[in-house]
Scaffold this motif. Structure first.
Motif, PDB file in Angstrom:
ATOM      1  N   ASP A  21      32.727  63.330  36.967  1.00  0.00           N
ATOM      2  CA  ASP A  21      32.978  61.926  36.649  1.00  0.00           C
ATOM      3  C   ASP A  21      34.451  61.544  36.768  1.00  0.00           C
ATOM      4  O   ASP A  21      34.776  60.444  37.228  1.00  0.00           O
ATOM      5  CB  ASP A  21      32.476  61.591  35.238  1.00  0.00           C
ATOM      6  CG  ASP A  21      30.957  61.553  35.161  1.00  0.00           C
ATOM      7  OD1 ASP A  21      30.292  61.520  36.219  1.00  0.00           O
ATOM      8  OD2 ASP A  21      30.431  61.560  34.034  1.00  0.00           O
ATOM      9  N   VAL A  30      31.538  54.947  39.700  1.00  0.00           N
ATOM     10  CA  VAL A  30      30.974  55.224  38.389  1.00  0.00           C
ATOM     11  C   VAL A  30      29.569  55.793  38.561  1.00  0.00           C
ATOM     12  O   VAL A  30      28.768  55.260  39.323  1.00  0.00           O
ATOM     13  CB  VAL A  30      30.911  53.931  37.546  1.00  0.00           C
ATOM     14  CG1 VAL A  30      30.290  54.185  36.182  1.00  0.00           C
ATOM     15  CG2 VAL A  30      32.295  53.307  37.403  1.00  0.00           C
ATOM     16  N   ARG A  31      29.278  56.869  37.850  1.00  0.00           N
ATOM     17  CA  ARG A  31      27.918  57.433  37.835  1.00  0.00           C
ATOM     18  C   ARG A  31      27.132  56.696  36.751  1.00  0.00           C
ATOM     19  O   ARG A  31      27.607  56.527  35.633  1.00  0.00           O
ATOM     20  CB  ARG A  31      27.966  58.928  37.549  1.00  0.00           C
ATOM     21  CG  ARG A  31      26.584  59.580  37.502  1.00  0.00           C
ATOM     22  CD  ARG A  31      26.657  61.099  37.325  1.00  0.00           C
ATOM     23  NE  ARG A  31      27.044  61.718  38.601  1.00  0.00           N
ATOM     24  CZ  ARG A  31      28.190  62.363  38.822  1.00  0.00           C
ATOM     25  NH1 ARG A  31      29.075  62.486  37.854  1.00  0.00           N
ATOM     26  NH2 ARG A  31      28.461  62.889  39.995  1.00  0.00           N
ATOM     27  N   ARG A  32      25.927  56.250  37.110  1.00  0.00           N
ATOM     28  CA  ARG A  32      25.045  55.571  36.165  1.00  0.00           C
ATOM     29  C   ARG A  32      23.700  56.294  36.141  1.00  0.00           C
ATOM     30  O   ARG A  32      23.263  56.822  37.153  1.00  0.00           O
ATOM     31  CB  ARG A  32      24.791  54.121  36.578  1.00  0.00           C
ATOM     32  CG  ARG A  32      26.008  53.227  36.485  1.00  0.00           C
ATOM     33  CD  ARG A  32      26.222  52.807  35.042  1.00  0.00           C
ATOM     34  NE  ARG A  32      27.242  51.792  34.957  1.00  0.00           N
ATOM     35  CZ  ARG A  32      28.381  51.940  34.304  1.00  0.00           C
ATOM     36  NH1 ARG A  32      28.648  53.066  33.699  1.00  0.00           N
ATOM     37  NH2 ARG A  32      29.252  50.980  34.247  1.00  0.00           N
ATOM     38  N   THR A  33      23.054  56.254  34.996  1.00  0.00           N
ATOM     39  CA  THR A  33      21.700  56.765  34.864  1.00  0.00           C
ATOM     40  C   THR A  33      20.781  55.565  34.681  1.00  0.00           C
ATOM     41  O   THR A  33      20.997  54.745  33.780  1.00  0.00           O
ATOM     42  CB  THR A  33      21.580  57.716  33.649  1.00  0.00           C
ATOM     43  OG1 THR A  33      22.487  58.804  33.844  1.00  0.00           O
ATOM     44  CG2 THR A  33      20.166  58.255  33.527  1.00  0.00           C
ATOM     45  N   TYR A  40      18.067  49.192  39.288  1.00  0.00           N
ATOM     46  CA  TYR A  40      19.040  50.031  39.976  1.00  0.00           C
ATOM     47  C   TYR A  40      18.578  50.235  41.423  1.00  0.00           C
ATOM     48  O   TYR A  40      18.032  51.268  41.766  1.00  0.00           O
ATOM     49  CB  TYR A  40      19.195  51.378  39.256  1.00  0.00           C
ATOM     50  CG  TYR A  40      19.729  51.217  37.846  1.00  0.00           C
ATOM     51  CD1 TYR A  40      21.097  51.315  37.600  1.00  0.00           C
ATOM     52  CD2 TYR A  40      18.877  50.942  36.789  1.00  0.00           C
ATOM     53  CE1 TYR A  40      21.588  51.163  36.315  1.00  0.00           C
ATOM     54  CE2 TYR A  40      19.366  50.784  35.503  1.00  0.00           C
ATOM     55  CZ  TYR A  40      20.724  50.890  35.273  1.00  0.00           C
ATOM     56  OH  TYR A  40      21.215  50.726  33.999  1.00  0.00           O
ATOM     57  N   THR A  54      20.064  59.522  38.474  1.00  0.00           N
ATOM     58  CA  THR A  54      21.467  59.128  38.528  1.00  0.00           C
ATOM     59  C   THR A  54      21.768  58.450  39.856  1.00  0.00           C
ATOM     60  O   THR A  54      21.205  58.794  40.897  1.00  0.00           O
ATOM     61  CB  THR A  54      22.416  60.327  38.325  1.00  0.00           C
ATOM     62  OG1 THR A  54      22.196  61.287  39.347  1.00  0.00           O
ATOM     63  CG2 THR A  54      22.219  60.949  36.957  1.00  0.00           C
ATOM     64  N   PHE A  76      24.646  50.302  44.529  1.00  0.00           N
ATOM     65  CA  PHE A  76      24.143  51.559  43.983  1.00  0.00           C
ATOM     66  C   PHE A  76      23.590  52.416  45.111  1.00  0.00           C
ATOM     67  O   PHE A  76      22.927  51.902  46.019  1.00  0.00           O
ATOM     68  CB  PHE A  76      22.980  51.323  43.010  1.00  0.00           C
ATOM     69  CG  PHE A  76      23.377  50.811  41.662  1.00  0.00           C
ATOM     70  CD1 PHE A  76      24.052  51.620  40.757  1.00  0.00           C
ATOM     71  CD2 PHE A  76      23.037  49.523  41.279  1.00  0.00           C
ATOM     72  CE1 PHE A  76      24.391  51.158  39.502  1.00  0.00           C
ATOM     73  CE2 PHE A  76      23.374  49.049  40.021  1.00  0.00           C
ATOM     74  CZ  PHE A  76      24.053  49.860  39.130  1.00  0.00           C
TER      75      PHE A  76
END
Length: 156
Positions: A21, A30-33, A40, A54, A76
């Motif tokens: 990260d 930015v890493r998003r879950t 997403y 992710t 994304f």
């Protein structure tokens, strides 16, 4: 009018998959879950990520034309996506139940028109736009957030 919608190449992003990260942050990524579906939309697979998957949120140059219409914005991509999906004469899942803005470009990258639609009406609007001889390609954007969704070209 036949058309093709193809996701972005995973090779453009695969060097980022799995980076820590802090290294991603240095690159403004930015890493998003995913915590809901929809919400997403992956620009490689052209479908929404499942909760728990992710994704990387990053800035992407979607229109590199040497015109005033060059464009970059946040998108994304599913972390680990291995293959770009292609849809021929059908809408990808990320287009369904979302208002989609269509930006129509000529071969030189200049905007020659725009439209917007949802679900069933969107396919007809894409076909009508590509029937215009001055339209070389279409960029679809999520109308609510303004982010690039996919490029649409005439089918073969």
């Amino acid at each position: 009018m036949s058309f093709t919608i193809t996701g972005l190449s995973p090779q453009d992003f695969s060097h980022l998959f799995g980076l820590p990260d802090d290294v991603l942050r240095e690159r403004n990524i930015v890493r998003r879950t995913a915590d809901a579906r929809p919400g997403y939309p992956c620009r490689i697979t052209l479908e929404d990520a499942e909760p728990g998957e992710t994704l990387l949120l990053l800035n992407h140059q979607s229109h590199a034309a040497a015109t005033p219409y060059a464009s970059t914005y946040a998108i994304f991509v599913r972390e680990g996506a291995a293959e770009a999906r292609t849809f021929r004469d059908e809408l990808p899942p990320v287009f369904l139940n979302r208002p989609v803005a269509l930006r129509l470009f000529d071969a030189g990258g200049m905007l020659v028109g725009a439209d917007m639609g949802m679900n069933g009406e969107l396919k007809a609007k894409i076909e009508a736009a590509l029937a215009r001889p001055e339209v070389a390609y279409i960029h679809a954007h999520n109308a609510m957030h303004g982010c690039f969704a996919a490029e649409i070209r005439r089918g073969e």
